[in-house]
Design an enzyme around this catalytic site. Structure first.
Site, PDB file in Angstrom:
ATOM      1  N   LYS A  79       0.844  -1.203   0.000  1.00 42.87           N
ATOM      2  CA  LYS A  79       0.000   0.000   0.000  1.00 42.87           C
ATOM      3  C   LYS A  79       0.876   1.249   0.000  1.00 42.87           C
ATOM      4  CE  LYS A  79      -3.945   2.009   2.579  1.00 42.87           C
ATOM      5  NZ  LYS A  79      -4.782   1.873   3.803  1.00 42.87           N
ATOM      6  N   SER A 154      -9.780   1.713   2.980  1.00 40.35           N
ATOM      7  CA  SER A 154      -8.947   2.518   2.108  1.00 40.35           C
ATOM      8  C   SER A 154      -7.891   1.723   1.338  1.00 40.35           C
ATOM      9  CB  SER A 154      -8.236   3.593   2.923  1.00 40.35           C
ATOM     10  OG  SER A 154      -7.349   3.019   3.864  1.00 40.35           O
ATOM     11  N   SER A 178      -9.787  -0.651   7.212  1.00 38.71           N
ATOM     12  CA  SER A 178      -9.270  -0.513   5.846  1.00 38.71           C
ATOM     13  C   SER A 178      -8.571  -1.732   5.261  1.00 38.71           C
ATOM     14  CB  SER A 178      -8.329   0.684   5.758  1.00 38.71           C
ATOM     15  OG  SER A 178      -9.082   1.856   5.661  1.00 38.71           O
TER      16      SER A 178
END
Ligand code: GLN
Length: 486
Positions: A79, A154, A178
């Protein structure tokens, strides 16, 4: 052999045995990204030269008879909120455009030490604020089950990368859900470890008291393999727990739930959840009972206030954490013409560099922390946080693991909730309590809704008992026999 449909554990074993090379595996995934990412937008950067160099180094080490790390030659997507030395890290924001971190996060360093191939950086909601990846400054990631739908957020890009088999493994971060919510939306396994179990050094902070990095994978055993590599004490993170990593790999291999008490959180099973989500949850409990677990009901009365407390604590912490993006130290600088004051340049840069959700939370947090309101808002929220931790402690007296649906709904259309922050926030109703209390949680796929979209179930365990998630996860995975692919 189709590398892109092989588990990470099998890829690592095959590379170690010399059945195939790390370069062949890496190339297969790079090709898959090239084929699919124009549509999916899961990656903000693909590091082809870096990935191939690591793969070649693994192959050379093997040829020389050197010992290989546990994930040697296995691609992992990271990420874009986790720093990678020499590879841009944007946090999904314009404000960091052009910033190349001069150092590796501990998680990144741990991956490199394990021989993993860092294949690229994944798309995300800006600074990890969101549940759909629509808040990315670089366009939304798309759900491979139906590209008109959001993949959750997210960590949407990391979830998509694994669901679409662009990478066998990926890393996300979870501050309020997330990792678990996008795992549920895309039909993969996602784990938020115990707070302090995985180092936060080099994880660009959203809310420091809640953030935790964790694995995405297609199987529980693969998630465990990555979890084991990421986790461990780190003196560079003052909140890192100085204790052995819970035995997650062994737990995933065992999956025996005989006599385990699984607590169903009464407050998180009701009307607010989509019908099929409730049905698959109930079916899963029946499967666990048939496998020998004991299902008990637990009550966590303060979970009702978790969302409200979270949306005071998180903005408060993030308004402070994001103050460092001041146009001087990192990335973007707007309006610096030699005439304007430093304050004007800062204001113009933050105005241009941050998206609307980030601005909303900075304003909320600054207000909540302002003198005169501090006790009424932030102080009160911290008290609620304590009550939630007590609810967990009481529940864990009668249950070894707790179970809830992961998210209230399956994946929804891109654009549906962008103008309704509250309904977006409600996506995390079942996942936020674990962050507030610092306990670990896992989401795994347990069924499909009437439209053929994945439904997730969440397990939660006491702090540093992450292995229990993998025991129940492995049991349920085997009982469900999940084979659906997008
Ligand atoms: N959706 C939640 C939020 O927007 C959770 C975010 C996260 O876990 N990073 O705050």
């Amino acid at each position: 052999m189709t590398f892109t449909s092989t588990t990470a554990v099998d890829l690592a074993a095959g590379i170690a045995a010399g059945d195939f090379s790390a370069r062949e595996v890496t190339t297969a995934f790079l090709d898959r990204i090239a084929e699919t990412d124009g549509e999916l937008n899961a990656f903000l950067a693909v590091d082809t030269p870096g990935a191939l160099a690591t793969a070649d180094a693994v192959d050379a080490a093997r040829a020389a008879g050197e010992p290989l790390g546990p994930l040697a030659g296995v691609p992992v997507a990271v990420k874009d909120v986790i720093t990678t030395e020499g590879l841009a890290t944007t946090c999904g924001s314009r404000i960091l455009e052009g910033w190349v971190p001069p150092y590796d996060a501990t998680v990144t360093a741990n991956l490199r030490r394990a021989g993993a191939v860092i294949i690229g950086k994944t798309n995300m909601d800006e600074f990890a604020m969101g549940s759909s990846t629509e808040n990315s400054a670089f366009g939304p990631a798309r759900n491979p089950w139906d590209t008109n739908l959001i993949p959750g957020g997210s960590s949407g890009g990391s979830a998509v990368a694994v669901a679409a088999r662009q990478s066998p493994l990926s890393i996300g971060t979870d501050t309020g859900g997330s990792i678990r919510q996008p795992a549920a939306m895309t039909g993969v396994v996602g784990v938020k470890p115990t707070y302090g179990g995985v180092s936060r050094y080099g994880l660009v902070a959203l809310a420091s008291s809640l953030d935790q990095a964790g694995p995405f994978a297609t199987t529980v055993a693969d998630a465990a393999a990555l979890h084991a590599v990421m986790a461990g004490h780190d003196p560079k993170d003052s909140t890192s727990i100085d204790a052995p990593v819970p035995p997650v790999v062994a737990a995933a291999a065992n999956g025996d739930v005989t006599g385990m008490r699984i607590g169903v959180v009464k407050q998180l099973t009701g009307e607010g959840f989509q019908r099929e989500v409730r049905e698959h949850f109930q079916k899963s409990l029946d499967l666990l009972a048939a496998a020998g677990a004991e299902i008990v009901e637990v009550s966590c009365p303060h979970f009702e206030y978790a969302l409200a407390a979270y949306y005071l604590i998180l903005p408060s912490e993030c308004s402070s954490n994001l103050a460092k993006f001041d146009a001087i130290r990192y990335g973007l600088r707007v309006g610096d013409d030699g005439e304007r004051s430093v304050e004007q340049v800062m204001a113009m840069t933050r105005e241009a560099g941050f998206g609307p959700e980030v601005k909303r939370r900075i304003m909320l947090g600054t207000y909540a922390l302002s003198s005169g309101y501090y006790d009424a808002y932030y102080g009160q929220a911290q008290k609620v946080r304590t009550l939630i931790a007590r609810d967990f402690a009481q529940a864990f007296e009668v249950a070894d693991v707790l179970a809830t649906p992961t998210a209230p709904t399956t994946a929804f259309p891109i654009g549906e909730k962008v103008d309704d922050p509250l309904s977006m926030y409600l996506q995390d109703i079942a996942t936020i309590p674990a962050n507030l209390a610092g306990v670990p949680g896992m989401s795994l796929p347990v069924g499909l809704d009437d439209k053929g979209l994945p439904v997730g179930l969440q397990f939660m365990a006491p702090a540093m008992a992450d292995d229990r998630l993998y025991t129940t996860g492995a049991a349920l995975e085997a009982a469900v026999g999940w084979e659906a692919r997008p």
